[in-house]
Design an enzyme around this catalytic site. Structure first.
Site, PDB file in Angstrom:
ATOM      1  CD  GLU A 110      -3.916  -1.542 -10.227  1.00  0.00           C
ATOM      2  OE1 GLU A 110      -3.874  -1.178 -11.409  1.00  0.00           O
ATOM      3  OE2 GLU A 110      -4.679  -1.032  -9.387  1.00  0.00           O
ATOM      4  CB  THR A 155       3.525  -7.724  -9.328  1.00  0.00           C
ATOM      5  OG1 THR A 155       3.728  -6.673  -8.368  1.00  0.00           O
ATOM      6  CG2 THR A 155       3.765  -7.182 -10.728  1.00  0.00           C
ATOM      7  NE  ARG A 156      -1.058  -6.446  -2.574  1.00  0.00           N
ATOM      8  CZ  ARG A 156      -0.331  -5.638  -1.809  1.00  0.00           C
ATOM      9  NH1 ARG A 156       0.479  -6.154  -0.909  1.00  0.00           N
ATOM     10  NH2 ARG A 156      -0.403  -4.340  -1.963  1.00  0.00           N
ATOM     11  CD  GLU A 164       6.915   1.978  -1.952  1.00  0.00           C
ATOM     12  OE1 GLU A 164       6.159   1.573  -1.069  1.00  0.00           O
ATOM     13  OE2 GLU A 164       7.293   1.282  -2.910  1.00  0.00           O
TER      14      GLU A 164
END
Length: 519
Positions: free
Chosen positions: A36, A38-39, A101
């Site tokens: 939300e 940097t995509r 991650e």
């Protein structure tokens, strides 16, 4: 800078065969990021830049987290990637998915296989990530009571110990109406005499659309301007690039590319430094700082908006021809300046014709097809072509997909101007577009000042009162009414008496009468 990141990846990927065979990795790069944030901006630019250099890059395109834990596919992708690029943004730590991650990425740094992590701090300070404070800390605070909080904290601290890239985004950066074009034009006019060739390319974003089909025309303009040869013709972008590469190195040039919004525009018009002779200067204005980072720009400057005192001074110079508001207009002037939020183009007052066109567009005509809007405005007696040209050059009005458009802040400012003189008396406004106000005004025969109306009729509209109210509006020039098919059986005997003689333009969807009034 993005180019340096890219170059370092390319170098490391090509040299890594000395210790670990590249065949042991399925991907060169794994991107970890909060979608939300940097995509659609920095991450997309980075991803495409890496792909263009044939660097195999894994980017998870899932918009939503599918569960509490990251998937086996992502774990495998992390393990099979040589480099791990972690884009820390303000909301990165709000996602347990991203944090998991990161834990896996940091675990990979401790394995015999040579992984390398590269953190990027996007609009956050490294210290905020390391200490989980500031806005980054606020995002992390939702996990304070999680059983995994401690291992996530440890991973964040470890990640910030690696050398990375700080990409701070300036929030006033490139905002519409901030004066980028005006400043670029002033610089161009002041220094252009120092160059052997010069070209100011305005409205790159608009001219190159749709699908960059206008880029060859912009290339042609640059070539003609710089060489003073109006016979040059560019038929396609590929040929244009080749012509620029051949002709630009021969002279020192000044090139301004105004309002750029896509990397392909920069590649087509100012592809590489070796296109230009030493001493040439390229000036680019944009609302997207990441475009400049992606194109290896040497010097980047944000636009400083006006202070309150500067804004009051500018507004007074245009509105009152004085250095401060005239007596009785102090409070109103402060309201206008506050609403404009330091945007110079929002504060500047236009000449009479342009101002009226600007107010018609912001209140009534925005999103109308441009050719139809021209007909509407011409019915008002304005010098429309000149007026729209002035407004477009000042970036107050644009054309998008063949329709008139403007920045939302500029639209709101235009509407504020209309309402500000009589904020509590809509019956005295020159333009009306709020349904409840219009119906009340017409029902009470009050709207004698309005010249333009856009009405979306409500279900409980008083048909006869509204029509009779319209008949009494002696200054009405434009009328847009949107009704539903259920109104097709309006029971009114006559229609002629309900339209004022002043009316010049009528557009009414699902028109409820059998005929128009007699002329």
């Amino acid at each position: 800078m993005l180019a340096r990141i890219l170059q370092s990846y390319t170098l490391m990927a090509s040299s890594s065969t000395s210790s670990i065979p590249m065949t042991s990795f399925k991907h060169d790069v794994f991107l970890s990021f909060r979608g939300e944030d940097t995509r659609t901006s920095f991450v997309d630019h980075l991803y495409h830049a890496l792909k263009q250099e044939n660097i195999e890059t894994y980017k998870d395109d899932q918009n939503l987290e599918r569960g509490r834990k990251i998937s086996k596919e992502l774990i495998q992708a992390i393990e099979e990637s040589r480099f791990h690029v972690v884009v820390f943004s303000k909301n990165y730590a709000s996602s347990s998915w991203c944090l998991d991650e990161l834990v896996k990425i940091m675990e990979c740094q401790k394995t015999p296989t040579e992984h390398i992590v590269y953190p990027i701090f996007y609009d956050v300070e490294p210290t905020q990530v390391r200490k989980q404070n500031g806005e980054f800390g606020s995002a992390f605070s939702k996990h304070e009571n999680s059983e995994d909080a401690e291992k996530w904290r440890k991973a964040l601290v470890e990640a910030t110990s690696f050398s990375g890239q700080d990409l701070t985004v300036d929030k006033i950066w490139g905002i519409g109406g901030g004066g980028k074009t005006t400043l670029a034009r002033a610089v161009f006019d002041q220094i252009s005499f120092q160059f052997e060739g010069k070209s100011f390319v305005a409205n790159v974003r608009e001219v190159s659309k749709p699908d960059f089909s206008g880029l060859n025309k912009l290339q042609q303009k640059v070539l003609r301007d710089v060489s003073n040869d109006q016979g040059i013709t560019v038929t396609n972008v590929f040929d244009g690039k080749n012509m620029l590469k051949k002709k630009m190195p021969g002279r020192k040039v000044l090139l301004v590319l105004d309002d750029v919004d896509h990397i392909e525009q920069l590649k087509a018009l100012a592809g590489y430094p070796n296109w230009f002779k030493l001493g040439s200067k390229i000036i680019i204005t944009t609302r997207d700082k990441q475009l400049l980072l992606a194109h290896t720009i040497n010097s980047i400057h944000g636009i400083n908006l006006l202070t309150k005192e500067e804004a009051i001074f500018l507004f007074s110079k245009y509105a009152f021809r004085t250095e401060s508001p005239i007596l009785g207009y102090e409070e109103l002037s402060e309201k206008v300046v506050h609403y404009a939020a330091g945007l110079p183009l929002t504060i500047t007052v236009l000449d009479a014709d342009c101002k009226e066109i600007f107010l018609d567009v912001s209140c009534i005509l925005k999103s109308l097809p441009k050719d139809e809007a021209i007909r509407v405005l011409e019915s008002r007696g304005f010098h429309v072509i000149h007026g729209l040209d002035v407004l477009e050059k000042k970036s107050l009005v644009t054309t998008r997909g063949g329709r008139l458009d403007m920045h939302d802040r500029i639209e709101e400012m235009g509407r504020y101007i209309v309402r500000s003189l009589h904020p509590d008396e809509p019956n005295k406004h020159s333009r009306l577009w709020i349904t409840k106000e219009i119906e009340d005004i017409l029902a009470n025969n009050q709207g004698i000042e309005a010249t333009c109306i856009k009405l979306f009729a409500s279900l409980d509209i008083n048909q006869e009162a509204v029509m009779k109210g319209l008949g009494n509006m002696e200054k009405l020039r434009l009328l847009f009414v949107h009704t539903l098919d259920i109104y097709s059986n309006w029971k009114l005997d006559e229609v002629g008496q309900y339209f004022p003689n002043s009316l010049q333009y009528l557009e009414w969807s699902s028109y409820p009468f059998y005929s128009l009034p007699n002329g």
